[in-house]
Design a protein around this motif. Structure first.
Motif, PDB file in Angstrom:
ATOM      1  N   VAL A   2       0.863  -1.175   0.000  1.00 51.73           N
ATOM      2  CA  VAL A   2       0.000   0.000   0.000  1.00 51.73           C
ATOM      3  C   VAL A   2       0.902   1.228   0.000  1.00 51.73           C
ATOM      4  CG1 VAL A   2      -1.775   1.273   1.234  1.00 51.73           C
ATOM      5  CG2 VAL A   2      -1.801  -1.219   1.252  1.00 51.73           C
ATOM      6  N   ILE A   3       0.608   2.165  -0.887  1.00 53.28           N
ATOM      7  CA  ILE A   3       1.408   3.387  -1.000  1.00 53.28           C
ATOM      8  C   ILE A   3       0.544   4.590  -0.643  1.00 53.28           C
ATOM      9  CG2 ILE A   3       2.779   4.850  -2.537  1.00 53.28           C
ATOM     10  CD1 ILE A   3       3.198   2.267  -4.251  1.00 53.28           C
ATOM     11  N   TYR A   4       1.051   5.417   0.261  1.00 55.05           N
ATOM     12  CA  TYR A   4       0.411   6.667   0.653  1.00 55.05           C
ATOM     13  C   TYR A   4       1.224   7.787   0.004  1.00 55.05           C
ATOM     14  CZ  TYR A   4      -1.806   3.883   4.305  1.00 55.05           C
ATOM     15  OH  TYR A   4      -2.523   2.938   4.990  1.00 55.05           O
ATOM     16  N   GLU A   5       0.568   8.660  -0.775  1.00 53.74           N
ATOM     17  CA  GLU A   5       1.278   9.761  -1.443  1.00 53.74           C
ATOM     18  C   GLU A   5       0.792  11.102  -0.914  1.00 53.74           C
ATOM     19  OE1 GLU A   5       0.613   9.216  -5.630  1.00 53.74           O
ATOM     20  OE2 GLU A   5       2.284   7.803  -5.770  1.00 53.74           O
ATOM     21  N   ILE A   6       1.769  11.942  -0.538  1.00 54.00           N
ATOM     22  CA  ILE A   6       1.464  13.276  -0.018  1.00 54.00           C
ATOM     23  C   ILE A   6       2.196  14.302  -0.869  1.00 54.00           C
ATOM     24  CG2 ILE A   6       1.591  14.810   1.971  1.00 54.00           C
ATOM     25  CD1 ILE A   6       1.742  12.250   3.710  1.00 54.00           C
ATOM     26  N   PRO A   7       1.454  15.167  -1.588  1.00 55.55           N
ATOM     27  CA  PRO A   7       2.095  16.168  -2.438  1.00 55.55           C
ATOM     28  C   PRO A   7       2.663  17.339  -1.616  1.00 55.55           C
ATOM     29  CG  PRO A   7      -0.267  16.465  -2.496  1.00 55.55           C
ATOM     30  CD  PRO A   7      -0.003  15.232  -1.665  1.00 55.55           C
ATOM     31  N   PHE A   8       3.522  18.109  -2.256  1.00 56.38           N
ATOM     32  CA  PHE A   8       4.106  19.276  -1.594  1.00 56.38           C
ATOM     33  C   PHE A   8       3.104  20.412  -1.453  1.00 56.38           C
ATOM     34  CE2 PHE A   8       6.533  23.293  -1.691  1.00 56.38           C
ATOM     35  CZ  PHE A   8       7.236  23.138  -0.512  1.00 56.38           C
ATOM     36  N   GLU A   9       2.293  20.619  -2.482  1.00 52.37           N
ATOM     37  CA  GLU A   9       1.322  21.719  -2.506  1.00 52.37           C
ATOM     38  C   GLU A   9      -0.082  21.203  -2.192  1.00 52.37           C
ATOM     39  OE1 GLU A   9       1.958  24.944  -3.042  1.00 52.37           O
ATOM     40  OE2 GLU A   9       4.087  24.659  -3.441  1.00 52.37           O
ATOM     41  N   PRO A  10      -0.935  22.052  -1.608  1.00 57.01           N
ATOM     42  CA  PRO A  10      -2.320  21.630  -1.387  1.00 57.01           C
ATOM     43  C   PRO A  10      -3.073  21.549  -2.715  1.00 57.01           C
ATOM     44  CG  PRO A  10      -2.040  23.929  -0.784  1.00 57.01           C
ATOM     45  CD  PRO A  10      -0.675  23.397  -1.123  1.00 57.01           C
ATOM     46  N   ALA A  11      -4.209  20.897  -2.687  1.00 45.16           N
ATOM     47  CA  ALA A  11      -5.057  20.800  -3.880  1.00 45.16           C
ATOM     48  C   ALA A  11      -5.682  22.161  -4.161  1.00 45.16           C
ATOM     49  CB  ALA A  11      -6.136  19.754  -3.648  1.00 45.16           C
ATOM     50  N   ASP A  12      -6.372  22.276  -5.273  1.00 43.88           N
ATOM     51  CA  ASP A  12      -7.021  23.532  -5.659  1.00 43.88           C
ATOM     52  C   ASP A  12      -7.954  24.063  -4.570  1.00 43.88           C
ATOM     53  OD1 ASP A  12      -5.712  23.513  -8.084  1.00 43.88           O
ATOM     54  OD2 ASP A  12      -7.353  22.514  -9.133  1.00 43.88           O
ATOM     55  N   SER A  13      -8.539  23.160  -3.807  1.00 46.25           N
ATOM     56  CA  SER A  13      -9.468  23.561  -2.751  1.00 46.25           C
ATOM     57  C   SER A  13      -8.742  24.015  -1.480  1.00 46.25           C
ATOM     58  CB  SER A  13     -10.389  22.388  -2.418  1.00 46.25           C
ATOM     59  OG  SER A  13      -9.615  21.327  -1.893  1.00 46.25           O
ATOM     60  N   ALA A  14      -7.413  24.047  -1.511  1.00 41.20           N
ATOM     61  CA  ALA A  14      -6.568  24.413  -0.374  1.00 41.20           C
ATOM     62  C   ALA A  14      -6.551  23.335   0.697  1.00 41.20           C
ATOM     63  CB  ALA A  14      -6.966  25.758   0.215  1.00 41.20           C
ATOM     64  N   ASP A  15      -7.097  22.163   0.379  1.00 41.15           N
ATOM     65  CA  ASP A  15      -6.991  21.013   1.283  1.00 41.15           C
ATOM     66  C   ASP A  15      -5.777  20.193   0.887  1.00 41.15           C
ATOM     67  OD1 ASP A  15      -9.308  21.536   2.751  1.00 41.15           O
ATOM     68  OD2 ASP A  15     -10.565  20.362   1.391  1.00 41.15           O
ATOM     69  N   TRP A  16      -5.135  19.616   1.875  1.00 37.60           N
ATOM     70  CA  TRP A  16      -4.058  18.671   1.608  1.00 37.60           C
ATOM     71  C   TRP A  16      -4.695  17.314   1.430  1.00 37.60           C
ATOM     72  CZ3 TRP A  16       0.742  20.403   0.847  1.00 37.60           C
ATOM     73  CH2 TRP A  16       1.015  21.708   1.262  1.00 37.60           C
ATOM     74  N   HIS A  17      -4.106  16.495   0.614  1.00 40.28           N
ATOM     75  CA  HIS A  17      -4.678  15.165   0.445  1.00 40.28           C
ATOM     76  C   HIS A  17      -3.606  14.087   0.528  1.00 40.28           C
ATOM     77  CE1 HIS A  17      -3.664  16.247  -3.771  1.00 40.28           C
ATOM     78  NE2 HIS A  17      -3.294  14.982  -3.830  1.00 40.28           N
ATOM     79  N   VAL A  18      -4.092  12.902   0.840  1.00 38.01           N
ATOM     80  CA  VAL A  18      -3.268  11.695   0.819  1.00 38.01           C
ATOM     81  C   VAL A  18      -3.947  10.760  -0.160  1.00 38.01           C
ATOM     82  CG1 VAL A  18      -2.406   9.720   2.127  1.00 38.01           C
ATOM     83  CG2 VAL A  18      -2.561  11.965   3.223  1.00 38.01           C
ATOM     84  N   ASP A  19      -3.229  10.384  -1.206  1.00 42.97           N
ATOM     85  CA  ASP A  19      -3.726   9.372  -2.127  1.00 42.97           C
ATOM     86  C   ASP A  19      -3.237   8.024  -1.629  1.00 42.97           C
ATOM     87  OD1 ASP A  19      -5.145  10.917  -4.003  1.00 42.97           O
ATOM     88  OD2 ASP A  19      -3.280  11.526  -4.965  1.00 42.97           O
TER      89      ASP A  19
END
Length: 82
Positions: A2-19
């Motif tokens: 299982v891979i958890y990915e966290i981007p450097f920048e927030p999404a367009d909605s200004a929320d951070w996400h974990v894929d």
């Protein structure tokens, strides 16, 4: 695995996400909250089900770096990446 990915920048909605490779996307108010979730979830998954998990985090330079659930770096010669 299982891979958890966290981007450097927030999404367009200004929320951070974990894929999550097996579970889709989860949204958080901060990058720290996203990282805490990924770490706790990856640890729990490995303990409860024995499934290998890793956390991939994008740095400010755009590069993705991979860590185990204890946030130890995973190198190219590790057992997880082969």
């Amino acid at each position: 695995m299982v891979i958890y990915e966290i981007p450097f920048e927030p999404a367009d909605s200004a929320d951070w996400h974990v894929d999550i490779s097996t579970d889709g996307r989860r949204n958080f108010d901060s990058r720290q909250a996203a990282l805490a979730f990924a770490r706790e979830s990856a640890n729990a998954r490995e303990v409860k089900s024995g499934v290998t998990a890793c956390i991939s985090i994008q740095g400010g330079d755009g590069r993705w770096r991979t860590f185990d659930p204890q946030l130890e770096p995973i190198g190219a010669g590790s057992a997880i990446l082969g």
